[in-house]
Write an enzyme that holds these catalytic residues in place. Structure first.
Site, PDB file in Angstrom:
ATOM      1  N   LYS A   1       0.845  -1.187   0.000  1.00  5.45           N
ATOM      2  CA  LYS A   1       0.000   0.000   0.000  1.00  5.45           C
ATOM      3  C   LYS A   1       0.887   1.245   0.000  1.00  5.45           C
ATOM      4  O   LYS A   1       1.971   1.243   0.601  1.00  5.45           O
ATOM      5  CB  LYS A   1      -0.879  -0.039   1.256  1.00  5.45           C
ATOM      6  CG  LYS A   1      -1.890   1.078   1.406  1.00  5.45           C
ATOM      7  CD  LYS A   1      -2.679   0.881   2.698  1.00  5.45           C
ATOM      8  CE  LYS A   1      -3.813   1.876   2.852  1.00  5.45           C
ATOM      9  NZ  LYS A   1      -4.595   1.622   4.088  1.00  5.45           N
TER      10      LYS A   1
ATOM     11  N   SER B   1      -9.222   1.465   2.888  1.00  4.28           N
ATOM     12  CA  SER B   1      -8.360   2.314   2.107  1.00  4.28           C
ATOM     13  C   SER B   1      -7.231   1.548   1.403  1.00  4.28           C
ATOM     14  O   SER B   1      -6.521   2.122   0.581  1.00  4.28           O
ATOM     15  CB  SER B   1      -7.745   3.377   3.029  1.00  4.28           C
ATOM     16  OG  SER B   1      -6.935   2.798   4.044  1.00  4.28           O
TER      17      SER B   1
ATOM     18  N   SER C   1      -9.715  -1.106   6.845  1.00  4.41           N
ATOM     19  CA  SER C   1      -9.046  -0.862   5.569  1.00  4.41           C
ATOM     20  C   SER C   1      -8.240  -2.014   4.986  1.00  4.41           C
ATOM     21  O   SER C   1      -7.832  -1.959   3.835  1.00  4.41           O
ATOM     22  CB  SER C   1      -8.147   0.373   5.682  1.00  4.41           C
ATOM     23  OG  SER C   1      -8.910   1.531   5.853  1.00  4.41           O
TER      24      SER C   1
END
Length: 564
Positions: free
Chosen positions: A135, A219, A243
């Site tokens: 990420k 996210s 997330s």
């Protein structure tokens, strides 16, 4: 504020062009089908996009299978890395899932691993030659970290002249390299990280590869989309309200939210850094539960507690894993089933997935009892206050660096401008309320000992991850089912269950909403639009029970898969 000659639009477009141009020309698609033309771009569709048979074989092997072959010399690290770089390139073109692609550096790293193997006849570590995606919160040498903010382009987390731009590396990045992993891309996030969808002013919107009408989640949404298209065998996201678990569930993956302090977070970019009441945690997403175990065990072997002051000194506990596996195989576990929090009703396919999971556990011989915990609304209200401790100052400040607008999905929580931050007294009050809520929940869990017949309380909770299988754009309106786990700091793992069938998962004509929010979210469900989407459940254990939760999740997932 950006000048007239360097508007946020121009800066964003230049960054997007650089991302897209990092895809080698030989791997670029001549055209991208519309959603109407090709809703599902997984499996057979992506196979038709120029992948060789060997590349398909490699990329459709899970992380455990890959390292078995790279550590015995059957596959080279280079050929594995090239295969995933190719498939990641296709995934990005189909879903907008990458923020950074550093394929040339990754291939050079893979060549060095192959040279080491040739000279030493042994792998460099347990992740030798395994491509790992990250990420875009991880700092990697030679690579930018924007976290979706235009104002962070060309800086180190929004600051210029620090000397750390493209030099500094996060602690986990160092550990992954030491274990033999190959890092090759960083994936898309919603700017601010505070949304269940992935959208920012650089790459636009990241879609769900199984059904591009829907979100990939957030996210860690780019991770979900990338791994869902098998452009990565395993990757790392973060979780402060769901997330990791949201993208895992929406993309048919396994994903684990460890308790805080189990895995290293040191040296990563973040929003609201310094808010320590509910910590964001890092954890993996993958196509199999055993892949999660592989990378967690490997990281813990690096003794991260020596380099991250917030990590507990807890190595991987083989005894706890073995005990959980024995109990799982011998039909001696008890699960609490929590189907509805009384605030928002899960959509029909989510209800069906829970029923499948319950029936599977009962078929395996385990006991399932109704879970009636303290009010989840109280716990959800607590974490909502924690997310607003600084009044949104950090998020609005980062967006203000380039004068870019806040995405609608984030504005729903943080508004169009910051509000007054809470003072120390108010923060202390919230922290006390959180501690008292955690204690009450803990004692309720303990009290179930009288209902299980095993001599111990329930072993885990089975519950929805979200009220929807995946949200439609701008319609992720409720985080309660995921965020409650963060309030409690429990361990939770996503288990894929099924896919939506529009002929089975029909709208409930007898539905009676709890209120306007419930009515609104129920109205977003349309079987025609949702057809084919992944549906999952989450398995929740107590704090720091990663070994036990993973063992249970793997066995449950395997049995569900066998029964399909």
């Amino acid at each position: 504020m950006a000048s007239n000659t360097s508007t946020w639009q121009n800066l964003g477009k230049a960054k997007l062009d650089s991302i897209n141009n990092s895809i080698p020309s030989k791997w670029r698609l001549s055209s991208i089908p519309s959603i109407e033309e090709q809703r599902d771009v997984t499996s057979s569709f992506i196979h038709s996009c120029g992948l060789s048979k060997q590349e398909i074989d490699i990329t459709e092997t899970d992380a455990v299978g890959i390292v078995e072959k790279t550590t015995n010399g059957k596959w080279t690290a280079e050929e594995v890395t090239v295969a995933f770089c190719h498939r990641a390139s296709l995934a990005h073109q189909l879903t907008n899932c990458l923020h950074e692609a550093f394929f040339d550096a990754a291939i050079e790293d893979a060549k060095r691993l192959d040279k080491y193997y040739a000279e030493n006849k042994a792998p460099i570590g347990p992740l030798h030659g395994l491509p790992v995606s990250l990420k875009d919160q991880f700092h990697v040498k030679g690579v930018e970290t924007t976290m979706g903010y235009i104002g962070w382009i060309g800086t180190f987390m929004g600051k210029k002249g620090t000397g750390q731009e493209k030099v500094f590396e996060s602690e986990m990045v160092k550990e992954l390299r030491a274990l033999g992993a190959v890092l090759y891309c960083k994936t898309s996030v919603p700017h601010t990280l505070m949304a269940g969808e992935t959208v920012n002013n650089i790459i636009g919107y990241t879609t769900n590869p199984k059904n591009r009408n829907l979100t990939c989640g957030g996210s860690s949404g780019g991770e979900g989309a990338l791994i869902g298209l098998k452009g990565s065998p395993v990757g790392f996201g973060t979780d402060i309200g769901g997330s990791i678990r949201i993208p895992a569930a929406f993309n048919g993956l396994y994903g684990i939210r460890p308790s805080s302090g189990r895995l290293p977070y040191e040296g990563m970019a973040n929003s609201m850094d310094g808010q320590n009441s509910v910590l964001s945690v890092v954890g993996p997403l993958a196509t199999s539960a055993r892949s999660l175990r592989l990378v967690i065990k490997a990281l813990l072997s690096q003794q991260p507690w020596l380099h991250d002051p917030l990590v507990h000194e807890i190595p991987w506990r083989e005894d706890q894993e073995k005990e959980a596996l024995d109990l799982m195989k011998n039909s001696k576990l008890t699960f609490g089933i929590y189907k509805n929090d009384g605030i928002v009703t899960p959509h029909p396919p989510v209800q069906r997935a829970l029923d499948i999971a319950v029936k599977t556990l009962e078929k395996m011989g385990h006991k399932v009892i109704e879970w009636k915990p303290p009010s989840h609304k109280r716990g959800i209200d607590i974490i909502a206050k924690i997310w607003m401790f600084d009044g949104g100052v950090d998020l609005h400040s980062s967006l203000g660096l380039a004068g870019e607008p806040m995405a609608e999905q984030v504005q729903a929580l943080y508004g169009s401008a910051p509000i007054e931050p809470l003072n120390a007294t108010k923060i202390a009050e919230v922290n006390i309320a959180k501690r008292e809520y955690q204690k009450e929940y803990m004692e309720y869990w303990n009290s179930t000992k009288d209902q299980t017949g095993t001599g111990r309380p329930i072993d885990a909770i089975l519950m929805p991850l979200a009220p929807f299988a995946a949200a439609r754009p701008t319609k992720y309106k409720y985080l309660g089912y995921s965020a409650i786990v963060n309030t409690l700091d429990y361990t939770s793992c996503i288990v894929p269950v099924t896919n939506i069938d529009k002929n089975v998962d029909v709208v409930d004509k007898n539905f009676k909403p709890f209120g306007e929010q419930d009515k609104d979210i129920a109205a977003d469900y349309d079987p025609e639009i949702y057809e084919g989407a992944h549906v999952a459940v989450q398995l929740v254990g107590r704090r720091l029970q990663e070994e036990k939760v993973l063992a249970m999740a793997e066995q449950l997932g395997n049995e569900i898969a066998r029964s399909r």
